[in-house]
Design a protein around this motif. Structure first.
Motif, PDB file in Angstrom:
ATOM      1  N   VAL A 328       0.852  -1.188   0.000  1.00  0.00           N
ATOM      2  CA  VAL A 328       0.000   0.000   0.000  1.00  0.00           C
ATOM      3  C   VAL A 328       0.889   1.240   0.000  1.00  0.00           C
ATOM      4  O   VAL A 328       1.837   1.335   0.784  1.00  0.00           O
ATOM      5  N   ARG A 329       0.559   2.184  -0.871  1.00  0.00           N
ATOM      6  CA  ARG A 329       1.290   3.436  -0.949  1.00  0.00           C
ATOM      7  C   ARG A 329       0.305   4.605  -0.971  1.00  0.00           C
ATOM      8  O   ARG A 329      -0.815   4.473  -1.486  1.00  0.00           O
ATOM      9  N   SER A 330       0.735   5.727  -0.420  1.00  0.00           N
ATOM     10  CA  SER A 330      -0.087   6.932  -0.431  1.00  0.00           C
ATOM     11  C   SER A 330       0.775   8.110  -0.837  1.00  0.00           C
ATOM     12  O   SER A 330       1.821   8.360  -0.231  1.00  0.00           O
ATOM     13  N   ALA A 331       0.356   8.822  -1.877  1.00  0.00           N
ATOM     14  CA  ALA A 331       1.078  10.002  -2.351  1.00  0.00           C
ATOM     15  C   ALA A 331       0.064  11.053  -2.774  1.00  0.00           C
ATOM     16  O   ALA A 331      -0.826  10.771  -3.589  1.00  0.00           O
ATOM     17  N   ALA A 332       0.189  12.244  -2.185  1.00  0.00           N
ATOM     18  CA  ALA A 332      -0.700  13.359  -2.515  1.00  0.00           C
ATOM     19  C   ALA A 332      -2.167  12.970  -2.355  1.00  0.00           C
ATOM     20  O   ALA A 332      -3.024  13.379  -3.148  1.00  0.00           O
ATOM     21  N   GLY A 333      -2.459  12.153  -1.329  1.00  0.00           N
ATOM     22  CA  GLY A 333      -3.838  11.766  -1.057  1.00  0.00           C
ATOM     23  C   GLY A 333      -4.343  10.597  -1.863  1.00  0.00           C
ATOM     24  O   GLY A 333      -5.468  10.132  -1.654  1.00  0.00           O
ATOM     25  N   GLU A 334      -3.536  10.083  -2.795  1.00  0.00           N
ATOM     26  CA  GLU A 334      -3.944   8.960  -3.630  1.00  0.00           C
ATOM     27  C   GLU A 334      -3.387   7.668  -3.048  1.00  0.00           C
ATOM     28  O   GLU A 334      -2.175   7.503  -2.912  1.00  0.00           O
ATOM     29  N   THR A 335      -4.278   6.740  -2.706  1.00  0.00           N
ATOM     30  CA  THR A 335      -3.864   5.434  -2.184  1.00  0.00           C
ATOM     31  C   THR A 335      -3.840   4.417  -3.305  1.00  0.00           C
ATOM     32  O   THR A 335      -4.801   4.296  -4.070  1.00  0.00           O
ATOM     33  N   THR A 336      -2.725   3.697  -3.409  1.00  0.00           N
ATOM     34  CA  THR A 336      -2.618   2.628  -4.399  1.00  0.00           C
ATOM     35  C   THR A 336      -2.250   1.330  -3.690  1.00  0.00           C
ATOM     36  O   THR A 336      -1.577   1.332  -2.662  1.00  0.00           O
ATOM     37  N   VAL A 337      -2.699   0.223  -4.243  1.00  0.00           N
ATOM     38  CA  VAL A 337      -2.415  -1.098  -3.697  1.00  0.00           C
ATOM     39  C   VAL A 337      -1.886  -1.979  -4.822  1.00  0.00           C
ATOM     40  O   VAL A 337      -2.550  -2.156  -5.843  1.00  0.00           O
ATOM     41  N   SER A 338      -0.668  -2.510  -4.627  1.00  0.00           N
ATOM     42  CA  SER A 338      -0.036  -3.335  -5.663  1.00  0.00           C
ATOM     43  C   SER A 338       0.228  -4.733  -5.124  1.00  0.00           C
ATOM     44  O   SER A 338       0.899  -4.883  -4.107  1.00  0.00           O
ATOM     45  N   GLN A 339      -0.286  -5.737  -5.802  1.00  0.00           N
ATOM     46  CA  GLN A 339      -0.026  -7.115  -5.396  1.00  0.00           C
ATOM     47  C   GLN A 339       1.351  -7.554  -5.881  1.00  0.00           C
ATOM     48  O   GLN A 339       1.759  -7.236  -6.994  1.00  0.00           O
ATOM     49  N   VAL A 340       2.072  -8.268  -5.022  1.00  0.00           N
ATOM     50  CA  VAL A 340       3.346  -8.836  -5.454  1.00  0.00           C
ATOM     51  C   VAL A 340       3.037  -9.908  -6.496  1.00  0.00           C
ATOM     52  O   VAL A 340       2.296 -10.853  -6.220  1.00  0.00           O
TER      53      VAL A 340
END
Length: 571
Positions: A328-340
């Protein structure tokens, strides 16, 4: 049941999040602090909560923006026959196509799903509805009873809730409507002894089941788990809680309480329920943590439920399969989720060798122990300068340092970069076999700090030193190796110096060798004899560099290390 999609807008740390979940039953969210992992779990819990009395404040709006409502949406699929009945969600179903698109109706080829929404505006009044994609209609209200039917259990720091027969607890769910009330009435009349010495009730049977489940999950082997009144005393069902003999479980350690709470909720959950657990490692020793992870994953698969957890534990990352991990990453209010990606070669090895990388915002991948030790010493010194200047340390900035283990380091740095973990590769330049992998890492966006061509780390450090500095370096080596061993290793590479000779670069010059020949002999001896091939010995090299920084700052090595420093400390 399974959650297929989580959408959050203007909610706490996330201005926008849209996470499409794969069709799997066990998912582990990882990431640096404040990456909004808990925000995603909170969104799930709030949409599915059976409570009406949920209180919101202005702080729940992203950046305090009350002009936009909080909108939380869940798409839930894998619905059983009960959920598809008209009395529950059968009349309000949407569809999810094979390519992940939501459609208004469950047409042929689309999975029947229900899309639940929680909306909160500036009046702070929550509104739960069933909505459909593309519809202009406001949606049908969703009662607390319907939400309860979806069977959500959340395990977090409030573990004591499920050690009581209180309203909404897992113990109450396992007990008939009047069971806990009758026990409390007896307890109110005859105090705690009436519970301990009274007749066996359904509560005792439930306590026995919990004791067995705790043992299976790796917790304490209870010998006398039974219901009893809270020592605080009360007449509500919340006053009735589990005791170990006559000791209330609320007095036990956090790990014991947490495992017992998980066991209680495992029993209460029926097949298909959704379980979410924040920071699963909290309060658990490594062996208990590993056992719980194995059990939860097996239970989710065997009973057709879904388990979503978060963790900051490298042990948990190492224990799980690569495809179980979601960064899970958050940048400038945008949350992204990346599966390995499970199909990426080396992904599993990268996670097990460098678990700290996926728990950080950025990662420095050292080629080996020498580079890691060198970098660690420099970072400690740089941190001290940061603190003195009132600026954040590398830890505060979410930077991790890991050992890439030789030739796999470029591949691993590329894997981390692909998971939105900003990566830097610190690598020497004397092995042409890794050039292609380093180029691939650079194309993927990895920052590469590499020495001059054909130089090992030892050679790069030594290549510009004068006689006095070379003597200083040899004295550093003598701190970890016998002086005779150091001397013999160098002299063996200097044909004009008679053995045993002296550990003295000035005498080697006098014997007729050039400074470049002496530098080369020392560098070759240091590499071949592995003077610094341990992290603690690499730290000695870092100390040497700092002690001679006046020289290094204007040469290639100093410029490369300045790149490393900028990577770590610049936002």
């Amino acid at each position: 049941m399974q959650i297929r999609r989580v959408i959050a807008r203007n909610f706490r740390g996330s201005q926008h999040a849209d996470w499409t979940l794969p069709q799997q039953r066990f998912l582990c969210l990882v990431g640096a602090g404040d990456s909004t992992k808990t925000t995603l779990l909170d969104a799930i819990a709030l949409v599915l909560t059976p409570r009406w009395g949920v209180q919101f404040t202005d702080a729940d709006f992203h950046a305090g923006n009350l002009a936009e409502p909080i909108v939380l949406q869940l798409v839930v699929g894998d619905l059983d026959g009960t959920m598809l009945a008209d009395s529950l969600f059968g009349l309000d179903l949407c569809g999810l196509t094979g390519d992940g698109q939501l459609v208004h109706d469950p047409v042929d080829g689309a999975e029947p799903c229900v899309m639940l929404q929680l909306r909160v505006d500036e009046e702070l009044e929550p509104e739960w509805t069933v909505v459909r994609p593309g519809s202009v209609e406001p949606g049908q209200p969703v009662s607390a009873a319907k939400r309860k039917a979806l069977g959500l259990f959340r395990i977090d720091d409030r573990v004591d809730t499920h050690l009581r027969w209180g309203r909404g607890s897992a113990l109450s769910r396992m007990t008939d409507a009047g069971g806990s009330g009758r026990a409390v009435t007896l307890a109110s009349r005859a105090a705690r002894d009436a519970i301990f010495n009274g007749p066996q009730t359904e509560l005792h049977a439930v306590a026995g089941r919990v004791a067995a489940a705790v043992s299976e999950i790796g917790g304490r082997a209870y010998t006398g788990l039974q219901p009893g009144l809270d020592p605080q005393g009360a007449s509500s069902t919340s006053a009735l809680l589990l005791h170990d003999d006559r000791i209330p479980l609320t007095s036990a350690g956090l790990g014991t309480r947490r495992l017992t709470s998980i066991a209680v909720q495992e029993i209460a959950a029926v097949g298909g329920d959704i379980v979410i657990i924040d920071e699963i490692e909290h309060g658990l020793e490594p062996h208990r943590l590993l056992h719980v992870l194995h059990r939860l994953k097996r239970k989710a698969v065997d009973e057709s439920g879904q388990v979503i957890i978060t963790t900051h534990s490298p042990i948990a990352v190492q224990a799980l399969q690569a495809q179980d991990i979601f960064v899970v990453r958050s940048a400038a209010g945008e949350t992204t989720v990346s599966q390995v990606p499970a199909d990426v070669e080396e992904a599993q090895g990268a996670l097990r060798a460098c678990p700290a990388a996926v728990l950080a915002r950025k990662v420095v991948v050292g080629e080996g122990k020498t580079e890691v030790g060198l970098a660690r010493h420099l970072i400690r010194s740089w941190d001290a300068e940061q603190i003195a200047a009132g600026r954040p340390t590398h830890a505060a900035l979410g930077a991790a340092l890991v050992d890439g283990v030789g030739k796999t380091a470029p591949v691993r740095s590329k894997i981390f970069q692909s998971l939105d973990i900003t990566a830097l590769l610190l690598v020497d330049n004397d092995d042409r076999n890794v050039d292609d992998d380093i180029q691939a890492a650079m194309k993927a966006g990895v920052t590469v700090v590499r020495w001059q061509e054909n130089n090992s780390t030892e050679a790069e450090i030594i290549s510009t030193l004068d006689v006095k500095a070379l003597t200083d370096l040899l004295q550093f080596a003598v701190q970890i190796h016998d002086e005779q061993v150091i001397r013999d290793a160098v002299v063996a590479r200097l044909k004009n110096v008679a053995s045993p000779g002296l550990l003295d670069p000035d005498s080697w010059l006098t014997a007729g060798h050039t400074l470049d020949e002496i530098r080369h002999a020392v560098a070759e001896a240091a590499k071949k004899k592995e003077w610094f091939k341990r992290e603690d010995r690499g730290e000695l090299l870092g100390a040497f560099i700092l002690a001679h920084w006046g020289h290094y700052k204007d040469v290639v090595l100093g410029r490369r290390l300045a790149e490393l420093r900028r990577f770590i400390y610049e936002a």
